[in-house]
Motif scaffolding. Sequence first.
Motif, short mmCIF file in Angstrom:
data_model
loop_
_atom_site.label_atom_id
_atom_site.label_comp_id
_atom_site.label_asym_id
_atom_site.label_seq_id
_atom_site.Cartn_x
_atom_site.Cartn_y
_atom_site.Cartn_z
N ARG A 89 0.81 -1.22 0.00
CA ARG A 89 0.00 0.00 0.00
C ARG A 89 0.84 1.26 0.00
NH1 ARG A 89 -3.32 -0.50 5.27
NH2 ARG A 89 -1.24 -1.17 5.96
N TYR A 90 2.14 1.12 0.14
CA TYR A 90 3.01 2.30 0.16
C TYR A 90 2.88 3.01 -1.18
CZ TYR A 90 7.07 5.09 1.63
OH TYR A 90 7.89 6.10 2.03
N PRO A 91 2.60 4.33 -1.19
CA PRO A 91 2.33 5.03 -2.46
C PRO A 91 3.54 5.04 -3.40
CG PRO A 91 2.47 6.57 -0.62
CD PRO A 91 2.47 5.21 -0.03
N ALA A 92 3.32 4.61 -4.63
CA ALA A 92 4.40 4.52 -5.61
C ALA A 92 5.03 5.87 -5.88
CB ALA A 92 3.87 3.90 -6.90
N GLU A 111 -7.45 4.14 2.15
CA GLU A 111 -7.59 4.01 0.70
C GLU A 111 -7.33 5.32 -0.04
OE1 GLU A 111 -11.83 4.81 2.25
OE2 GLU A 111 -10.03 3.70 2.87
N LEU A 113 -4.86 7.13 0.27
CA LEU A 113 -3.44 7.18 -0.08
C LEU A 113 -3.21 6.73 -1.52
CD1 LEU A 113 -0.95 8.01 1.58
CD2 LEU A 113 -0.55 5.60 2.05
N SER A 114 -4.08 5.88 -2.04
CA SER A 114 -3.91 5.36 -3.40
C SER A 114 -4.65 6.19 -4.45
CB SER A 114 -4.39 3.90 -3.47
OG SER A 114 -5.78 3.82 -3.16
N HIS A 115 -5.22 7.32 -4.03
CA HIS A 115 -5.89 8.21 -4.98
C HIS A 115 -4.90 8.59 -6.08
CE1 HIS A 115 -8.20 11.55 -6.63
NE2 HIS A 115 -9.20 11.25 -5.81
N VAL A 116 -5.30 8.41 -7.34
CA VAL A 116 -4.36 8.54 -8.46
C VAL A 116 -3.90 9.97 -8.64
CG1 VAL A 116 -4.06 8.25 -10.93
CG2 VAL A 116 -5.33 6.55 -9.62
N LYS A 118 -3.27 13.63 -7.25
CA LYS A 118 -3.14 14.46 -6.05
C LYS A 118 -2.42 15.75 -6.42
CE LYS A 118 -2.40 10.41 -3.04
NZ LYS A 118 -1.84 9.47 -4.04
#
Length: 367
Positions: A89-92, A111, A113-116, A118
């Motif tokens: 889950r660590y943001p790429a 969830e 955090l994974s918003h495409v 930002k």
Amino acid sequence: MDNEELAAWLRLQLTPGVGNETARRLLAAFGLPGDIWNQSFSAWQTVTNAKTARALQSVPSALPVAVKRLRDWLDESPAHQLVTLADARYPAALLNTADPPLMLYLRGRPEVLSHVRKLAIVGSRNPTPQGETNARQFARSLTQSGLCVVSGLALGVDGAAHAGALEGGGPTIAVVGTGLDTVYPQRHAPLATHIAENGLIVSEYPLGTPPLAAHFPQRNRIIAGLCQGTLVVEAAVKSGSLITARCAAEQGREVFAIPGSIHAPQSRGCHALIRQGAKLVESAQDILEDLQVVDKVDRLSDPAPDRLSPPGDDLLEAMGHDPVGLDALKARTGLETAALQARLLELELDGQVSRMPGGLLQRVSTG
């Protein structure tokens, strides 16, 4: 994550002399933290220096308390979570920066955090009334267009950006410089609760970490690293907002800046960024087009946040867009003091004029 695994990660974070860079080298060489602690002194020395290897031999005295505190906090609510460098889950976007944090403490909706898409919105802790309005309006409009606004929960522009994003009905992410069991500044405690309910609060610092001055410039790299771009609303020439903008530029992300009055100290940082290549923006649409969130459309469908009051108000026209004093307004309008002050009071109550330090007044767009 069980207590043994928590202890292994926290020991890595709490060991003196082991910063993010050294921790990443150890992880790359030996695997997960549990594997790191099974290595010999000589093995550690091949990755780091003798001083750090000696520090790795000792278990930090604060570790048992830190493990219990974290365990209790995680068990307190499903909204409390921990994401490590080894977590999927660590943001790429953050992983692909020069200094990704070892761990991210989360409070809220993980969830998000994974918003495409930002966008960071940052700026002065002491903005002009127009700057605060711009931050709120840009955040609201960008959120309504599908972006997740990221900021730092500070007073001024940060708080306005979070509030605007929440008004826009979307999530917002606050990256803070304290442990997540502390809210700083305290007056933003209600805002922090609202953010956690509708978005996410993020920190790289262990629970119990107080608001130390050195932590806030550090957290700015996370704000920039999570995002496709950074918008600076108002900033002095030497400010944390420019640190965020520099981090964004170094990471190959877009930097946007809103121009302001040449007489306002809060505008000079934005003007400096624009001279250095930041993109001047006048509306949320400028950002959406640049990030290719939407196709170019008629600007009339998305009025700029600095859309002015209805034409025909001679006093507002006389004020212009820069801060102005009462004497100057009298000279421009020919109005007597009593009549001028009465009209200014009407405009102030209507939210179209704001009083500033030094007896100055400024026109405020209502967007």
